[in-house]
Design an enzyme around this catalytic site. Sequence first.
Site, short mmCIF file in Angstrom:
data_model
loop_
_atom_site.label_atom_id
_atom_site.label_comp_id
_atom_site.label_asym_id
_atom_site.label_seq_id
_atom_site.Cartn_x
_atom_site.Cartn_y
_atom_site.Cartn_z
CB CYS A 74 38.87 38.23 43.67
SG CYS A 74 37.62 37.66 44.46
NE ARG A 124 35.36 36.75 53.61
CZ ARG A 124 36.49 35.95 53.25
NH1 ARG A 124 36.35 34.73 53.80
NH2 ARG A 124 37.31 36.13 52.15
CD GLN A 146 40.91 37.36 52.29
OE1 GLN A 146 40.54 38.25 51.38
NE2 GLN A 146 40.43 36.13 52.32
CG ASP A 165 43.39 38.07 48.60
OD1 ASP A 165 43.71 36.87 47.94
OD2 ASP A 165 42.19 38.62 48.30
CG HIS A 173 43.10 37.51 43.06
ND1 HIS A 173 43.06 38.73 44.18
CD2 HIS A 173 42.18 36.69 43.59
CE1 HIS A 173 42.24 38.44 45.00
NE2 HIS A 173 41.38 36.95 44.64
CE LYS A 206 39.40 24.30 49.95
NZ LYS A 206 38.77 25.29 51.29
CG HIS A 215 40.93 33.29 44.14
ND1 HIS A 215 40.06 34.22 44.33
CD2 HIS A 215 40.29 32.67 42.98
CE1 HIS A 215 39.09 34.56 43.49
NE2 HIS A 215 39.43 33.42 42.51
#
Length: 576
Positions: A274, A303, A321, A323, A325, A405, A451
């Site tokens: 992000c 991670r 991911q 991903d 945004h 979320k 996100h």
Amino acid sequence: MKSKENDERVARMRHSTSHIMAEAVQCLFPEAKFGIGPMIEKGFYYDFDLPRALAPDDLPAIENRMREIIHQDVPFVTERIAKEKARKLFAAQPYKLELIDEISDSTATIYRQGSFTDLCRGPHLASTGEVKAFKLTHVAGAYWRGDEKRPMLQRIYGVAFAGQKELDDYLSLQAEAAKRDHRKLGKELGLFSIHEEIGPGLVCWHPKGALIRQIIEDFWRAEHRKRGYDIVYTPHIAKIDLWKTSGHLEFYRDYLFPPMEIEGQQYMLKPMNCLAHILIYKSQLRSYRNLPLRYAELGTVYRYERTGVLYGLARVRGFTQDDAHIFCRPDQVEEEVTEVLNLAQFMMSSFGFGEYELLLSTRPEKYAGTVSMWEEATGALKHVLEKLDSHYEVDPGEGVFYGPKIDIKLKDAVGHVWQGPTIQVDFNLPQRFDVCYIGEDGLEHNVVMIHRTVLGSMERFLACLVEHYGGAFPVWLSPVQATIVPIADRHVGYAHEIESVFRNDGIRVRVDDRSERMNLKIREAELEKVPYMLVVGDKEMASSSVSLRLRSGENLGSESVPQVKSRIMAAIEAKS
RNA sequence: GCCAGCGUAGCUCAGGGGUAGAGCAACGGUUUCGUAAACCGUCGGUCGUCGGUUCGAAUCCGACCGCUGGCUCCA
């Protein structure tokens, strides 16, 4: 109604079986200290503090003793006693004493069967003979009260059902699930590998796994472009200050790989995408007219996960991911979340997932932003869920620190639940990084960031697909869509002719031109789970046809080449 | 990270204080076959790594690495 009563009975039986197991353990280990023994889905467990470690061989002995207790059909007797009395009764049981101290009432309930007495709220069966079918499944370590800092007890898990048939059904479903294990199939089908030499939780995608991934990624990109996303790429490392500003360094230190030093500067491997997307957003001044902006990236992140939690492709240390945004105005949140949910549902159904659960996670104890911001955003999420008429459950306090979320949990073909799409509203980062737009009023306002992922990660999603389909991927995802099987060497030329016809239309086809028997070639294509096998011999050559066999074992007989081709193309088109 | 179990040939696995075994795969040959394994032969391992005990260790002990089942954790 009847099934509800039945569920209640089975629940009671599972709980009672855990007490029977405790009695059996007490017989075999008179010095045992007892933790707790609740019922769980499909069965029960009980935690014990024992003088020695249990081995799997101990389970049959415990089971035998349990059978004796069941056979004796001894009654469960309950009694309500004063806490003081309970303390005396359980004087030698430190864990029970701790539980007694926590009872707010002045009395405690106990249940007794035979020589075993337990502190327990109940309810239980009338007598041990009512237990019909059970099996002890495994032993494991478990912290007392789930707390890492407290002693580790030994937990025995078991399953129990209303009858032998239900138990057998359960065990065969387990066996089926084991066959679908993505770690096993991943190796057998040549999809991926993880090497000690590279490191745990780090995945090598083999050609076939990589091909599936590319198909998924191409589909994903095309769909995102259609829906107004801009696709971006960002670096894998960044200076440490970025993570200080974001708060990740303090909140998630434990999950970061240690920094590396370059030219006197410390750099971190990115644990998420992000921040770079924020910098792209901030590279120019944004007007309220520009919003929403949607940046999507198949972003690889690293991670540090503790070794004990790594699991095949489902929990790894480096993953990609899907991903994105979304930067939007507060008044756009609802519509954007609606669109993301639509996209997520479209993706799930494209990949064959019909069943899922929606979870709304609300404000945790430790949170950023103000209560009113949280209420507004949570209300917006709730409103979207209700507008879409979706069944959802609330997971109180389980939101991320920066916002509420929605999680979607997928159910695969054998009932496993997977963490799928997630949509998170974020108030924190826009403030920390001063992410703004110029409003109608000519003033700066903070954007709201959303996100979201719709697949989760490529790694976990592949794991989920493998288990959902048991390795027999739908045609559009199958690495090899058709294998041509020449019966004898003289048919190989014809086989290659057909191959080029199919290949010209983009069908992933391969000729098994080894000098092997047809039976072997079919067997291997079956084990590879290739959807179509095209057998060609003298007859087919003479009539310009192929003999079509499906991986289900079904033999469809002779069909013309164009017929088979359009059949396969139709299956690809239908994503079936 | 914690508790327990496991680590033997490319794969699946047997063996277990006296010097390494099977099936499949691979390789060489024979076979040319009609819907899930043709036949013959050959090759292949410092038994996870390091250290200890022992005349002798793959086997017993310890540490480490990795895997499995749970626990804890999972932005």
